[in-house]
Design an enzyme around this catalytic site. Sequence first.
Site, PDB file in Angstrom:
ATOM      1  N   LYS A   1       0.851  -1.186   0.000  1.00  0.00           N
ATOM      2  CA  LYS A   1       0.000   0.000   0.000  1.00  0.00           C
ATOM      3  C   LYS A   1       0.892   1.242   0.000  1.00  0.00           C
ATOM      4  O   LYS A   1       1.855   1.322   0.774  1.00  0.00           O
ATOM      5  CB  LYS A   1      -0.846  -0.005   1.278  1.00  0.00           C
ATOM      6  CG  LYS A   1      -1.818  -1.162   1.355  1.00  0.00           C
ATOM      7  CD  LYS A   1      -2.924  -0.940   0.387  1.00  0.00           C
ATOM      8  CE  LYS A   1      -3.988  -2.008   0.500  1.00  0.00           C
ATOM      9  NZ  LYS A   1      -5.018  -1.791  -0.530  1.00  0.00           N
TER      10      LYS A   1
ATOM     11  N   ASP B   1      -0.359  -0.090  -4.462  1.00  0.00           N
ATOM     12  CA  ASP B   1      -1.768   0.272  -4.480  1.00  0.00           C
ATOM     13  C   ASP B   1      -1.930   1.593  -3.749  1.00  0.00           C
ATOM     14  O   ASP B   1      -1.698   1.671  -2.544  1.00  0.00           O
ATOM     15  CB  ASP B   1      -2.608  -0.821  -3.793  1.00  0.00           C
ATOM     16  CG  ASP B   1      -4.093  -0.561  -4.000  1.00  0.00           C
ATOM     17  OD1 ASP B   1      -4.897  -1.458  -3.727  1.00  0.00           O
ATOM     18  OD2 ASP B   1      -4.454   0.550  -4.456  1.00  0.00           O
TER      19      ASP B   1
ATOM     20  N   GLU C   1      -1.891   0.177  -8.665  1.00  0.00           N
ATOM     21  CA  GLU C   1      -3.360   0.223  -8.655  1.00  0.00           C
ATOM     22  C   GLU C   1      -3.854   1.622  -8.283  1.00  0.00           C
ATOM     23  O   GLU C   1      -3.360   2.221  -7.327  1.00  0.00           O
ATOM     24  CB  GLU C   1      -3.927  -0.781  -7.640  1.00  0.00           C
ATOM     25  CG  GLU C   1      -3.875  -2.219  -8.075  1.00  0.00           C
ATOM     26  CD  GLU C   1      -4.529  -3.171  -7.086  1.00  0.00           C
ATOM     27  OE1 GLU C   1      -5.309  -2.719  -6.220  1.00  0.00           O
ATOM     28  OE2 GLU C   1      -4.213  -4.384  -7.152  1.00  0.00           O
TER      29      GLU C   1
ATOM     30  N   ASP D   1      -8.843   0.318 -10.365  1.00  0.00           N
ATOM     31  CA  ASP D   1      -9.502  -0.522  -9.359  1.00  0.00           C
ATOM     32  C   ASP D   1     -10.783   0.174  -8.886  1.00  0.00           C
ATOM     33  O   ASP D   1     -11.869  -0.144  -9.348  1.00  0.00           O
ATOM     34  CB  ASP D   1      -8.532  -0.780  -8.182  1.00  0.00           C
ATOM     35  CG  ASP D   1      -9.067  -1.817  -7.194  1.00  0.00           C
ATOM     36  OD1 ASP D   1      -8.368  -2.149  -6.242  1.00  0.00           O
ATOM     37  OD2 ASP D   1     -10.212  -2.276  -7.394  1.00  0.00           O
TER      38      ASP D   1
ATOM     39  N   LYS E   1     -13.069  -6.910  -8.931  1.00  0.00           N
ATOM     40  CA  LYS E   1     -13.542  -7.284  -7.593  1.00  0.00           C
ATOM     41  C   LYS E   1     -14.991  -7.760  -7.781  1.00  0.00           C
ATOM     42  O   LYS E   1     -15.907  -6.921  -7.911  1.00  0.00           O
ATOM     43  CB  LYS E   1     -13.463  -6.104  -6.621  1.00  0.00           C
ATOM     44  CG  LYS E   1     -12.047  -5.799  -6.131  1.00  0.00           C
ATOM     45  CD  LYS E   1     -12.028  -4.644  -5.155  1.00  0.00           C
ATOM     46  CE  LYS E   1     -10.743  -4.532  -4.380  1.00  0.00           C
ATOM     47  NZ  LYS E   1      -9.531  -4.325  -5.198  1.00  0.00           N
TER      48      LYS E   1
HETATM   49  O1  LIG Z   1      -5.117  -7.304  -3.835  1.00  0.00           O
HETATM   50  C1  LIG Z   1      -4.831  -7.934  -2.809  1.00  0.00           C
HETATM   51  O2  LIG Z   1      -3.762  -8.548  -2.656  1.00  0.00           O
HETATM   52  C2  LIG Z   1      -5.802  -8.017  -1.650  1.00  0.00           C
HETATM   53  C3  LIG Z   1      -7.026  -7.167  -1.779  1.00  0.00           C
HETATM   54  C4  LIG Z   1      -6.719  -5.700  -1.590  1.00  0.00           C
HETATM   55  O3  LIG Z   1      -5.592  -5.290  -1.593  1.00  0.00           O
HETATM   56  C5  LIG Z   1      -7.830  -4.783  -1.406  1.00  0.00           C
HETATM   57  C6  LIG Z   1      -9.091  -5.234  -1.176  1.00  0.00           C
HETATM   58  C7  LIG Z   1     -10.131  -4.314  -0.855  1.00  0.00           C
HETATM   59  C8  LIG Z   1      -9.866  -2.999  -0.675  1.00  0.00           C
HETATM   60  C9  LIG Z   1      -8.485  -2.489  -0.699  1.00  0.00           C
HETATM   61  O4  LIG Z   1      -7.959  -2.394   0.601  1.00  0.00           O
HETATM   62  C10 LIG Z   1      -7.519  -3.339  -1.506  1.00  0.00           C
HETATM   63  C11 LIG Z   1      -7.465  -2.846  -2.942  1.00  0.00           C
HETATM   64  O5  LIG Z   1      -7.667  -1.672  -3.163  1.00  0.00           O
HETATM   65  O6  LIG Z   1      -7.172  -3.628  -3.853  1.00  0.00           O
HETATM   66 MG   LIG Z   2      -6.662  -1.792  -5.101  1.00  0.00          MG
END
Ligand SMILES: O=C(O)CCC(=O)C1=CC=C[C@@H](O)[C@@H]1C(=O)O
Ligand SMILES: [Mg+2]
Length: 386
Positions: A182, A211, A237, A262, A293
């Site tokens: 992140k 991300d 992302e 995303d 997602k």
């Molecule tokens: O992508 C991954 O490895 C796990 C999922 C993930 O990072 C997320 C899931 C849901 C919300 C966010 O925090 C995040 C994302 O943004 O992709």
């Molecule tokens: Mg993401």
Amino acid sequence: MRIVKATLTPLRLELLQPLKTARGTYSAREGFLVRLEDEEGRVGLGEAMPLPEFGTESLPVCGEVLAAWLSSLEGQFLGDTVRAVEDTLSPFPPTVARGEGVRVRARHPAPPGPVPAAEHALELALLDLLARRQGVPLCWLLAEEARPEVLVNALLSGETAEALVDEARVAVAEGYGTLKLKVGGRALEEDEQRVKAVREAVGPDVKLRLDANGGWTELEAKRALDKLGWYQLELVEQPTPPDDLAALWRVQRRAPCMVAADESLGSPETLRALLGSDPLLGGGPAVGAVVLKPMVLGGLLPGLVVAMRAARLGMQAYVTSSLDGVVARAGAAHLAAALPSGALASGLAVGKLFKSEPAEHDYRPLHGRIRLPETPGLGLDAGAVV
Ligand SMILES: O=C(O)CCC(=O)C1=CC=C[C@@H](O)[C@@H]1C(=O)O
Ligand SMILES: [Mg+2]
């Protein structure tokens, strides 16, 4: 198939430690488990785990809508086909529907807005039940040439560079070839320190994806990627806010890596623009990849449609969890196996974040992969997932 019983159970997943993102901090996730039983006692499972910050409905609306739909479904007959599942989920009135499903939505007042998490839960439970009745893994309903296993990335959730390095070393030792960190929501120097430390710890061959959760302005994104691009990024992302597609496209044009949309897919208008070939965006793909997602898109079938349309425009696609439970992650793994390409790892290794993650299940990543069970449907035991 006849739905003899349809039940809705609240589901709460506590995280072992809060997950901090540029978009907020998660300490628990709340949703619902859907169970559908047919006349021969088979059970199809679905999961709703709303993520309103990504455009889904709220938890109360999701529960209300699912309770109404399930009450209309109980006792009904559906065709034993994917088309029946699509018809049951269709928001269109019976006059324009194709008629193999059960018009559960037409029997209740339309919800205040999009309800993708509820759609996801009902669709997944129906697909699981249908695949069990046909004796095939769920992904075979999505694509005959579905792959037997999917690559999975590790999600590094530590706050400091030291914690991230420790997590990265463990993940690589466990066989992960792609790590996700992140970024955003802190000083760029701090992010650079974290990314640099992880890159130096794992060497040049491990893929690093970032991300930003839409946390940078366009200028911050350009500056950040100019700096972080030195550490061989696979992709980033959502570097900029979800609704400004032109900014995302301008950042992609200068970025040293793929940009993956995303949060942008959570707004129907932005998703439509992303999947159109807008001359203002040069007529080509706005970004290099889209993040699917299923919880945000309203199910596996809409996810597959988005992936196909993205591929036609030259965009890659991969699947991620919505920080949800085993049932939703299992469905996401089957979608990932059915995508046109499996080149990009899926974000499905979040089970370790939760206190109550079942100790044993078939969707735990092993050596950086999930090998899909060959059992019918999702192959999950209803009693083992809560
Ligand atoms: O992508 C991954 O490895 C796990 C999922 C993930 O990072 C997320 C899931 C849901 C919300 C966010 O925090 C995040 C994302 O943004 O992709
Ligand atoms: Mg993401």
